[in-house]
Design a protein around this motif. Structure first.
Motif, mmCIF file in Angstrom:
data_model
loop_
_atom_site.group_PDB
_atom_site.id
_atom_site.type_symbol
_atom_site.label_atom_id
_atom_site.label_comp_id
_atom_site.label_asym_id
_atom_site.label_seq_id
_atom_site.Cartn_x
_atom_site.Cartn_y
_atom_site.Cartn_z
ATOM 1 N N ILE A 1 5.558 -5.312 -12.161
ATOM 2 C CA ILE A 1 6.586 -5.545 -13.172
ATOM 3 C C ILE A 1 7.383 -4.262 -13.385
ATOM 4 O O ILE A 1 6.814 -3.199 -13.611
ATOM 5 C CB ILE A 1 5.947 -6.002 -14.493
ATOM 6 C CG1 ILE A 1 5.159 -7.296 -14.281
ATOM 7 C CG2 ILE A 1 7.000 -6.187 -15.581
ATOM 8 C CD1 ILE A 1 4.245 -7.647 -15.444
ATOM 9 N N ALA B 1 9.537 -10.286 -16.765
ATOM 10 C CA ALA B 1 8.274 -11.016 -16.817
ATOM 11 C C ALA B 1 8.202 -12.039 -17.941
ATOM 12 O O ALA B 1 7.173 -12.648 -18.156
ATOM 13 C CB ALA B 1 7.107 -10.031 -16.945
ATOM 14 N N ALA C 1 -1.615 -7.357 -12.265
ATOM 15 C CA ALA C 1 -0.235 -7.101 -12.679
ATOM 16 C C ALA C 1 -0.161 -5.664 -13.178
ATOM 17 O O ALA C 1 -1.082 -5.183 -13.845
ATOM 18 C CB ALA C 1 0.198 -8.070 -13.782
ATOM 19 N N THR D 1 2.963 -12.478 -18.424
ATOM 20 C CA THR D 1 2.046 -11.832 -17.489
ATOM 21 C C THR D 1 0.684 -12.499 -17.524
ATOM 22 O O THR D 1 0.057 -12.727 -16.475
ATOM 23 C CB THR D 1 1.918 -10.331 -17.820
ATOM 24 O OG1 THR D 1 3.222 -9.739 -17.817
ATOM 25 C CG2 THR D 1 1.038 -9.625 -16.811
ATOM 26 N N LEU E 1 -4.430 -6.783 -15.955
ATOM 27 C CA LEU E 1 -3.147 -6.155 -16.264
ATOM 28 C C LEU E 1 -3.418 -4.681 -16.534
ATOM 29 O O LEU E 1 -4.278 -4.343 -17.346
ATOM 30 C CB LEU E 1 -2.506 -6.795 -17.503
ATOM 31 C CG LEU E 1 -1.336 -6.022 -18.148
ATOM 32 C CD1 LEU E 1 -0.152 -5.909 -17.187
ATOM 33 C CD2 LEU E 1 -0.906 -6.690 -19.456
#
Length: 241
Positions: free
Chosen positions: A43, A90, A101, A124, A134
């Motif tokens: 991202i 995102a 991510a 996300t 993440l």
């Protein structure tokens, strides 16, 4: 909207040559390998440096960024066909099932609007497979990094092949807590053009970020120092249960 340093074609083209040392990404590459990630969502991929590092290691990578000029630079690089590039953000991702991510560098802080930040965490989360992670970083507000953002400390002149000398510096514009705004100036010696790029970062406390993550269903696994900037940043690792 993307800042001019990412969205202006001339500035996007010199972004990598002006900042060639991306050793800050080493820790993220190691985490991707630690999690045995096969599919990664990058991202705020910018000019694609991190996405291509992962693709070179055999991972399937999706790079997403709101700046078309930066995506164009990324697509022009060797090996770019290995990455799926998306111009966007995102908050409204197509259906994905990724193992990891990431938001490297200032990406998380550049999402300044609270509603957009919440939508990014939600988007996300939905893109992650169950058990996916993440990982992102934010500057520790207590370190007051903006006190060092001035022309005296940042001025430099860089000779770029095929472009000529480029003078750059940063200046603090405003602190309206928790938002900090600064301006980069670029002077191209070849033709005298002067371009500027204003950026605003949102400084979030560690507890605030953890609370947001938990509210969106994440389990916070750990918060670490950035290996290359100990004591200056928080690196968050959260998991979709």
């Amino acid at each position: 909207m993307a800042d001019e340093c990412f969205g202006h074609a001339r500035l996007a083209a010199i972004y990598d040559p002006l900042d060639p040392d991306r050793s800050d990404l080493d820790a993220y590459v190691e985490m991707a390998q630690e999690f045995r990630a096969h599919r990664v969502l990058d991202i705020g991929c910018g000019t694609g440096v991190f996405a291509l590092l992962l693709a070179d290691r055999g991972m399937e990578v999706i790079g997403i960024d709101p700046a078309q000029a930066s995506i164009d630079v990324a697509r022009a690089k060797p090996g770019s066909e290995q990455v799926h590039w998306i111009c966007g953000d995102a908050t409204a991702l197509p259906t994905q099932q990724v193992d990891l991510a990431t938001m490297t560098a200032n990406v998380a802080q550049a999402i300044v609007e609270p509603q957009t930040w919440q939508k990014t965490l939600r988007g996300t989360y939905e893109a992650l497979r169950p058990g996916g992670h993440l990982v992102f970083e934010t500057r520790d507000p207590a370190r007051r990094a903006w006190t060092e953002w001035n022309r005296e400390a940042s001025y430099r002149e860089t000779e770029l092949p095929g472009i000529g000398a480029v003078q750059t510096w940063v200046e603090l514009i405003e602190v309206r807590w928790p938002l900090v705004t600064f301006r980069w100036t670029y002077v191209f010696s070849a033709d005298g053009q002067v371009l500027t790029s204003d950026s605003t970062l949102r400084f979030r406390e560690r507890q605030e970020v953890e609370t947001d993550l938990v509210a969106h269903g994440y389990a916070v696994e750990y918060v670490r120092d950035a290996p290359d900037r100990p004591g200056k940043e928080f690196v968050f690792c959260a998991r979709r249960p």
